[in-house]
Motif scaffolding. Structure first.
Motif, PDB file in Angstrom:
ATOM      1  N   TYR A 119       0.845  -1.188   0.000  1.00 24.60           N
ATOM      2  CA  TYR A 119       0.000   0.000   0.000  1.00 24.60           C
ATOM      3  C   TYR A 119       0.885   1.244   0.000  1.00 24.60           C
ATOM      4  O   TYR A 119       1.868   1.330   0.730  1.00 24.60           O
ATOM      5  N   GLY A 120       0.525   2.206  -0.842  1.00 28.06           N
ATOM      6  CA  GLY A 120       1.315   3.431  -0.896  1.00 28.06           C
ATOM      7  C   GLY A 120       0.689   4.475  -1.785  1.00 28.06           C
ATOM      8  O   GLY A 120      -0.478   4.373  -2.186  1.00 28.06           O
ATOM      9  N   TRP A 121       1.449   5.488  -2.112  1.00 30.46           N
ATOM     10  CA  TRP A 121       1.000   6.584  -2.954  1.00 30.46           C
ATOM     11  C   TRP A 121       2.217   7.224  -3.597  1.00 30.46           C
ATOM     12  O   TRP A 121       3.365   6.820  -3.353  1.00 30.46           O
ATOM     13  N   GLN A 122       1.995   8.219  -4.435  1.00 29.20           N
ATOM     14  CA  GLN A 122       3.112   8.949  -5.043  1.00 29.20           C
ATOM     15  C   GLN A 122       2.908  10.445  -4.853  1.00 29.20           C
ATOM     16  O   GLN A 122       1.787  10.922  -4.726  1.00 29.20           O
ATOM     17  N   VAL A 123       4.023  11.144  -4.813  1.00 30.83           N
ATOM     18  CA  VAL A 123       4.006  12.587  -4.579  1.00 30.83           C
ATOM     19  C   VAL A 123       4.849  13.267  -5.641  1.00 30.83           C
ATOM     20  O   VAL A 123       5.979  12.841  -5.914  1.00 30.83           O
ATOM     21  N   ASP A 124       4.303  14.303  -6.223  1.00 30.23           N
ATOM     22  CA  ASP A 124       5.061  15.152  -7.148  1.00 30.23           C
ATOM     23  C   ASP A 124       5.168  16.534  -6.533  1.00 30.23           C
ATOM     24  O   ASP A 124       4.158  17.137  -6.138  1.00 30.23           O
ATOM     25  N   ALA A 125       6.403  17.000  -6.399  1.00 30.61           N
ATOM     26  CA  ALA A 125       6.636  18.269  -5.712  1.00 30.61           C
ATOM     27  C   ALA A 125       7.490  19.190  -6.574  1.00 30.61           C
ATOM     28  O   ALA A 125       8.287  18.736  -7.410  1.00 30.61           O
ATOM     29  N   TYR A 126       7.304  20.474  -6.340  1.00 29.78           N
ATOM     30  CA  TYR A 126       8.174  21.497  -6.925  1.00 29.78           C
ATOM     31  C   TYR A 126       8.675  22.349  -5.772  1.00 29.78           C
ATOM     32  O   TYR A 126       7.931  23.127  -5.176  1.00 29.78           O
ATOM     33  N   ILE A 127       9.944  22.141  -5.416  1.00 29.71           N
ATOM     34  CA  ILE A 127      10.530  22.793  -4.238  1.00 29.71           C
ATOM     35  C   ILE A 127      11.893  23.357  -4.610  1.00 29.71           C
ATOM     36  O   ILE A 127      12.719  22.660  -5.218  1.00 29.71           O
ATOM     37  N   ASP A 128      12.127  24.602  -4.269  1.00 26.90           N
ATOM     38  CA  ASP A 128      13.410  25.267  -4.533  1.00 26.90           C
ATOM     39  C   ASP A 128      13.828  25.153  -5.992  1.00 26.90           C
ATOM     40  O   ASP A 128      15.002  24.953  -6.318  1.00 26.90           O
ATOM     41  N   GLY A 129      12.864  25.271  -6.894  1.00 23.93           N
ATOM     42  CA  GLY A 129      13.153  25.254  -8.319  1.00 23.93           C
ATOM     43  C   GLY A 129      13.370  23.871  -8.913  1.00 23.93           C
ATOM     44  O   GLY A 129      13.826  23.763 -10.053  1.00 23.93           O
ATOM     45  N   HIS A 130      13.037  22.816  -8.197  1.00 25.52           N
ATOM     46  CA  HIS A 130      13.269  21.461  -8.680  1.00 25.52           C
ATOM     47  C   HIS A 130      11.981  20.641  -8.649  1.00 25.52           C
ATOM     48  O   HIS A 130      11.164  20.776  -7.735  1.00 25.52           O
ATOM     49  N   ASP A 131      11.844  19.800  -9.662  1.00 26.72           N
ATOM     50  CA  ASP A 131      10.741  18.836  -9.704  1.00 26.72           C
ATOM     51  C   ASP A 131      11.223  17.522  -9.097  1.00 26.72           C
ATOM     52  O   ASP A 131      12.275  16.998  -9.491  1.00 26.72           O
ATOM     53  N   ILE A 132      10.449  16.985  -8.175  1.00 28.47           N
ATOM     54  CA  ILE A 132      10.830  15.736  -7.502  1.00 28.47           C
ATOM     55  C   ILE A 132       9.637  14.793  -7.504  1.00 28.47           C
ATOM     56  O   ILE A 132       8.513  15.195  -7.185  1.00 28.47           O
ATOM     57  N   HIS A 133       9.918  13.531  -7.859  1.00 25.90           N
ATOM     58  CA  HIS A 133       8.880  12.495  -7.826  1.00 25.90           C
ATOM     59  C   HIS A 133       9.242  11.488  -6.739  1.00 25.90           C
ATOM     60  O   HIS A 133      10.360  10.956  -6.719  1.00 25.90           O
TER      61      HIS A 133
ATOM     62  N   TYR B  45      13.357  21.300  10.470  1.00 21.54           N
ATOM     63  CA  TYR B  45      12.671  20.019  10.322  1.00 21.54           C
ATOM     64  C   TYR B  45      11.352  20.242   9.588  1.00 21.54           C
ATOM     65  O   TYR B  45      10.483  20.980  10.056  1.00 21.54           O
ATOM     66  N   ASP B  46      11.245  19.644   8.425  1.00 18.82           N
ATOM     67  CA  ASP B  46      10.036  19.709   7.606  1.00 18.82           C
ATOM     68  C   ASP B  46       9.862  18.324   6.994  1.00 18.82           C
ATOM     69  O   ASP B  46      10.591  17.950   6.074  1.00 18.82           O
ATOM     70  N   TYR B  47       8.925  17.558   7.509  1.00 21.14           N
ATOM     71  CA  TYR B  47       8.723  16.176   7.058  1.00 21.14           C
ATOM     72  C   TYR B  47       8.501  16.086   5.562  1.00 21.14           C
ATOM     73  O   TYR B  47       8.969  15.152   4.900  1.00 21.14           O
ATOM     74  N   PHE B  48       7.842  17.068   4.992  1.00 20.06           N
ATOM     75  CA  PHE B  48       7.474  17.011   3.582  1.00 20.06           C
ATOM     76  C   PHE B  48       8.644  17.383   2.677  1.00 20.06           C
ATOM     77  O   PHE B  48       8.786  16.836   1.583  1.00 20.06           O
ATOM     78  N   GLN B  49       9.499  18.296   3.132  1.00 18.05           N
ATOM     79  CA  GLN B  49      10.702  18.565   2.351  1.00 18.05           C
ATOM     80  C   GLN B  49      11.695  17.406   2.458  1.00 18.05           C
ATOM     81  O   GLN B  49      12.402  17.108   1.500  1.00 18.05           O
ATOM     82  N   ILE B  50      11.730  16.737   3.611  1.00 16.04           N
ATOM     83  CA  ILE B  50      12.618  15.576   3.759  1.00 16.04           C
ATOM     84  C   ILE B  50      12.170  14.439   2.850  1.00 16.04           C
ATOM     85  O   ILE B  50      12.991  13.787   2.196  1.00 16.04           O
ATOM     86  N   THR B  51      10.863  14.190   2.800  1.00 14.64           N
ATOM     87  CA  THR B  51      10.358  13.054   2.024  1.00 14.64           C
ATOM     88  C   THR B  51      10.084  13.381   0.561  1.00 14.64           C
ATOM     89  O   THR B  51       9.978  12.462  -0.256  1.00 14.64           O
ATOM     90  N   ALA B  52       9.962  14.651   0.208  1.00 18.25           N
ATOM     91  CA  ALA B  52       9.613  14.992  -1.176  1.00 18.25           C
ATOM     92  C   ALA B  52      10.442  16.131  -1.748  1.00 18.25           C
ATOM     93  O   ALA B  52      10.142  16.632  -2.829  1.00 18.25           O
ATOM     94  N   GLY B  53      11.503  16.551  -1.043  1.00 17.71           N
ATOM     95  CA  GLY B  53      12.306  17.682  -1.490  1.00 17.71           C
ATOM     96  C   GLY B  53      13.545  17.279  -2.262  1.00 17.71           C
ATOM     97  O   GLY B  53      13.831  16.098  -2.455  1.00 17.71           O
TER      98      GLY B  53
END
Length: 421
Positions: free
Chosen positions: A58-72, A383-391
């Protein structure tokens, strides 16, 4: 292991290890969706969660745009909730038997008193189910006595002769009232148990009893599941991602220690593979490592604390009364080697990273605070859980120049330090 990634992370695989939790892992997906959107709005980046397209747990996927970068990022929840549910399938009498055994394990071994030298909060949390279950039992027994006394008094008032206080009927009432009173006591205990989703007494009792039943050793069914998790993480390290991040929350922290120790010992780290990172949150490692037969966990803590193949960061907060805040799990367990390098002990500092208004709203919600590490902060620090996991940074890069918390606790406190079974 390859050298730490210098280029921005563009693809990441996250394995989330929950604590002792019987609930379906969708709760973590929805928590990530809600809190991630809030943190993105507060911190000024984009974060979008969607259903996963690949097969697996079980899981999911995250697409982020942080500090000018695209991260999957691909998320997997390493599910052991079925094992938790099975361990909780005990009746009322079975739970009280657990209470006696668990209390004896921690008190007779001296572990309880040594744990109190570290942090009183998690020890109070451990004593809460004991105390509250005993209160429930006392109320049930009081009700039983009241029902019995009322039955006997009522019987005599109706049937005794004016000149006769004691009779065969009185004797009958004494014995007949016993099963009626016991049924009343049982129904009250059932009433309490049915409301445990708000009281948490049975849940926490099962939690602490699960580790105490084998005095810190992992039950066979859990060892088998951990071996499966090790294989899945090893497979992810052979894929085209920049970082494989393992997140262990609460009891999941000590499972992660043993899983990653097994993986590295077995030589399952590819030579030029992704960066391996380990983030532990709200850990309760001493509750297990201080027990007599926790030989495996202590050996794994000792081993993992020296490895160059990964970066390990441990985040807790003094405001979390359910965690051993700022306690170095290796050092306090008495197994720190001279060349210890991990974990880096950091504080989430709830009183600083949450506004006074939000801290006031959460301060006495102890179980909610234990999950704050997975949530948004309205005054975020580093500490930012979302930047750690998706940054765009690996865990090691994010904290490369970060000094450990000056308030960390490193004194060896455990009575048992053996690492050989």
């Amino acid at each position: 292991m390859s050298s730490p990634t210098q280029a921005p992370v563009t693809r990441r695989r996250v394995f989330y290890l929950p604590g002792y939790d019987p609930i379906h892992p969708r709760r973590y997906r929805e928590l990530y969706r809600k809190e991630g959107a809030e943190q993105a709005g507060l911190s000024g980046y984009d974060l979008a969660l969607s259903a996963r397209t690949s097969e697996g747990r079980y899981g999911w996927q995250v697409d982020a745009y942080i500090d000018g970068h695209d991260i999957h990022t691909e998320f997997d929840v390493l599910v052991w909730s079925d094992i938790v549910r099975d361990s909780m399938e005990r009746g009322i009498a079975g739970t009280y038997l657990q209470l006696i055994r668990t209390a004896w394990t921690y008190i007779a071994s001296g572990a309880l008193f040594r744990l109190m030298r570290l942090r009183k909060g998690p020890v109070i949390a451990a004593l809460y189910p004991v105390g509250f279950l005993l209160v429930q039992l006392a109320l049930a027994l009081l009700l039983a006595f009241g029902v019995w006394y009322g039955f006997v008094a009522g019987w005599e008032a109706l049937f005794r002769k004016p000149d006769q206080w004691f009779s065969d009927g009185f004797t009958f009432a004494i014995y007949a009232g016993i099963p009626i009173s016991l049924v009343a006591a049982y129904l009250l205990l059932r009433w309490f148990k049915a409301r445990d989703n708000k009281l948490f007494a049975y849940y926490l009792m099962h939690d602490y009893a699960y580790s105490a039943q084998s005095k810190g050793a992992n039950p066979p069914e859990l060892e088998a599941r951990m071996a499966e998790f090790t294989t899945e993480i090893a497979a992810a390290l052979t894929t085209d991602v920049d970082e494989v991040l393992v997140v262990g929350h609460s009891s999941g922290a000590h499972l992660g220690v043993s899983i990653l120790a097994d993986l590295i010992r077995a030589g399952r780290m590819p030579e030029n593979g992704p960066t391996l990172s380990f983030l532990t949150l709200g850990q309760v490692v001493p509750m297990v490592s201080f027990l007599k037969d926790a030989h495996r966990l202590r050996a794994d803590l000792h081993y993992l604390s020296t490895r160059e193949e990964l970066a390990w960061v441990d985040v807790t907060a003094p405001g979390d009364g359910c965690a051993f805040a700022l306690c170095d799990p290796v050092a306090v367990s008495g197994v720190a080697p001279e060349n210890q390098r991990w974990p880096l002990i950091l504080s989430a500092a709830f009183t600083q990273t949450l506004s006074p208004e939000r801290w006031k709203a959460l301060r006495w919600r102890f179980f909610r605070l234990h999950f704050q590490y997975l949530c948004a902060f309205d005054r975020p620090g580093d500490y930012d859980y979302f930047q750690i996991t998706a940054g765009p940074q690996t865990l090691g890069e994010r904290y490369a120049d970060r000094a450990p918390s000056p308030s960390r606790i490193t004194r060896a406190t455990s009575r048992f330090t053996s690492m050989a079974a």
